[in-house]
Design an enzyme around this catalytic site. Structure first.
Site, short mmCIF file in Angstrom:
data_model
loop_
_atom_site.label_atom_id
_atom_site.label_comp_id
_atom_site.label_asym_id
_atom_site.label_seq_id
_atom_site.Cartn_x
_atom_site.Cartn_y
_atom_site.Cartn_z
CD GLU A 199 -3.69 3.54 -2.90
OE1 GLU A 199 -4.04 2.53 -2.83
OE2 GLU A 199 -4.02 4.56 -3.39
CG HIS B 66 -1.74 -1.24 1.42
ND1 HIS B 66 -1.39 -2.42 2.19
CD2 HIS B 66 -2.96 -1.59 0.53
CE1 HIS B 66 -2.43 -3.09 1.91
NE2 HIS B 66 -3.12 -2.93 0.99
CB SER C 137 -5.29 -8.26 -2.05
OG SER C 137 -6.91 -7.94 -1.44
CB CYS D 268 -5.27 -0.38 -9.23
SG CYS D 268 -5.16 -2.13 -9.49
#
Ligand code: GRG
Length: 593
Positions: free
Chosen positions: A111, A59, A254, A180
């Site tokens: 993050e 992160h 993830s 992302c």
């Protein structure tokens, strides 16, 4: 996954334990699997023993985290996701170009914490909703730039970006989306089929932001029921069978593949037929995490050991020199010890010792010269902190002397430390030769007077109207460089050095003195007050002309690099004998405190 591979590679290469700061990715399965292989997860670097191997999470981490690792000489690799690193670079560039940054993201998410920690406090405002944007007290003509948390909702971010453009006239943004590709693709794919489902299962961890966003996307796309499930074992069988003929399945970026497969297998066992929908293919490949930082600490262990040896010996010497209180004023001695002992990097001391060693001088003589320098250095810091000068309350992580005692005591303790420095140098234990001792006394006096510390400080406090680059460099070379030059010159006097050697060392010292102060200016702008033990950002507030204000942060960095090279060039002739001086040079340039 790249960050997980980094931990596994480190475990294979170096063996357990490998420390990982924070959940490497937000998934309990991943964390547990790595723990079973020997990874130890910590919240902060304080929990990691000296010299240990540490991987920082995907992160991203605040600069201060790496800074603290550097102070501890830890072996660190940063497994930051390259897409988060892109956001860090953008934010830094916008800060350098003077824009206020609006960071679209969730307050408290690691993050966001990491991104906030790339630039000084106050440079970024975090917004999650249009209400947050409304609440900002910024005039509409403020030059702003926006950045987005990589796992934010694509739709919500688009809404916020449009609102930013409405609110501000001068808006800069990233050239390509910060969100992302894995987050975008999953949100897009889910939105395309969620309305066909009675239930959407998002396989992921409750701590995963992109997993939670998928639940929202499913609901927004018209699916009546969407839930987050961690794995097959936690599937609510009854509720599922009762509620759903058609189930949509998606997973966070993830989530390990096996968790998805296990859920599909379980649903098949309950009678569901699994159909795969083709989404957007993902061809993105990143280079593996650079693990070079794990091979060795930034400085050799011997470097650390030598510095702490010198630190102890110098402390003892200063303590001895201040002497007993009998018949004396206790407060003065206490204040002298408060100022001169128990703190500081002892950089100048290590320098004297290293140069003396290079020319074959005796260690105990070098420690005496070092103690004299540290007394003067402490005096200059005490006087510098006074209200009539820099007016600082904190020094070396504790109250400045005038705040701990009072101004009169600070002035007198400084005076007494200055006198003590000359007493130490002139003392027989410093060198058997009276000539050497007299030369040391003379050289120190010259380093402190009009062409040295006092002159430099005067230029700093009363600069010419429009100081030129030469003025600024001369001020720094006197204020800070002069004592560093004396440390090198003094060390060289203790042994046998030729005229040529002394000239070379002088060139080395001039460059080193300047680079040390430039680094100081850089730390004032970007350093970590907790690590430095003193206030930061003072130059910007006071409008002081420094190398950073003159050349900009990057310009100062380049200048520092040039000076570092000049130091190494000067040391070339000494070959391997100068390795300690090379380490000290690298330390001066990269120091974080
Ligand atoms: C000595 C005659 C005489 C006068 C002094 C007050 C003054 C005149 C000069 C101020 C000089 C000054 C404070 C320069 C800054 C030097 C500097 C970069 C200090 C920080 O040194 P570090 O990082 O500190 O080595 P530590 O705490 O590690 O020792």
């Amino acid at each position: 996954m790249r960050a997980i591979d980094a931990v596994e590679t480190a475990l294979t290469k170096f063996g357990a334990p490998v420390y990982v700061r924070r959940a490497i990715v937000h998934n309990a399965h991943v964390v547990r699997d790595l723990e079973a292989k020997g990874a130890i997860f910590v919240q902060e670097l304080d929990e990691v023993p000296d010299g240990a191997i540490v991987i920082l999470s995907a992160h991203g981490s605040a600069r201060a985290v790496k800074t603290r690792g550097q102070v501890r000489n830890l072996r660190i690799a940063d497994a930051i996701c390259p897409l988060v690193a892109k956001v860090h670079h953008e934010v830094e560039n916008w800060y350098n170009s003077g824009r206020h940054i609006l960071l679209i993201g969730h307050i408290g998410h690691p993050e966001i914490v990491g991104t906030l920690g790339q630039v000084p406090q106050g440079a970024i405002s975090v917004i999650s909703t249009c209400d947050d944007l409304e609440a900002l007290e910024l005039p509409s003509n403020t030059a702003v730039a926006y950045a987005v948390q990589t796992t934010f909702s694509v739709r919500d971010a688009a809404g916020l970006i449009a609102a930013i453009h409405t609110r501000f006239a001068d808006v800069a943004g990233p050239r390509s989306s910060d969100i992302c590709y894995a987050t975008t693709n999953r949100q897009e794919a889910l939105a395309s089929f969620a309305s066909e489902c009675d239930l959407v299962l998002v396989i992921g961890d409750p701590t995963s932001s992109n997993a939670r966003r998928l639940v929202e996307v499913a609901r927004d796309a018209g699916c009546a029921q969407a839930m987050l499930v961690q794995d097959a074992a936690t599937l609510p069988e009854e509720a599922i069978l009762r509620a759903a003929n058609t189930i949509g399945i998606t997973a966070a970026a993830s989530t390990p593949d096996h968790a998805v497969k296990d859920v599909c297998d379980r649903l098949e066992a309950w009678g569901y037929a699994i159909e795969t929908r083709a989404g957007r293919g993902e061809q993105v490949r990143f280079r593996p995490v650079a693990l070079a930082g794990l091979d060795a600490a930034q400085f050799p262990v011997e470097f650390d050991q030598r510095i702490s040896q010198v630190r102890n010996d110098v402390e003892q010497e200063i303590n001895r020199a201040i002497g007993r209180d009998e018949g004396r004023n206790h407060q003065l001695a206490d204040a002298m010890r408060y100022a001169a002992m128990g703190g500081g990097k002892r950089f100048r001391s290590s320098l004297v010792v290293a140069v003396s060693e290079l020319v074959g001088g005796a260690y105990q003589h070098a420690i005496r010269v070092a103690a004299a320098i540290e007394c003067v250095h402490a005096q200059s810091l005490v006087h510098d902190d006074l209200p009539c000068m820099d007016d600082d309350d904190l020094r070396r992580g504790k109250l400045a002397l005038h705040r701990k005692f009072d101004e009169a005591t600070a002035i007198l303790a400084g005076d007494a430390l200055l006198a003590l420095a000359f007493e130490i140098l002139a003392g027989k234990d410093t060198h058997p030769s009276a000539d050497v001792r007299a030369n040391l006394v003379l050289a120190l006096a010259q380093a402190l007077g009009q062409d040295g510390l006092a002159g430099g400080q005067m230029m700093d406090l009363y600069p010419p109207q429009n100081p030129t680059k030469e003025d600024v460099f001369q001020c720094e070379a006197r204020k800070t460089g002069a004592l560093i030059r004396f440390a090198v010159e003094g060390g060289a006097m203790l042994g046998n050095s030729s005229g040529a050697d002394r000239a070379t060392l002088k060139r080395f010292a001039e460059n080193l003195g300047l680079v040390f102060q430039i680094r100081d200016d850089m730390l004032d702008e970007r350093g970590d007050a907790a690590v430095l033990g003193k206030a930061v950002g003072k130059d910007a507030v006071s409008g002081r002309r420094s190398v950073t204000s003159l050349l900009g942060f990057q310009g100062a960095q380049e200048q520092a690099r040039k000076l570092e090279n000049a130091c190494h060039d000067a040391l070339e002739d000494f070959g391997s004998k100068a390795s300690s001086l090379r380490d000290l040079t690298r330390f001066a340039v990269s120091r974080v405190h």
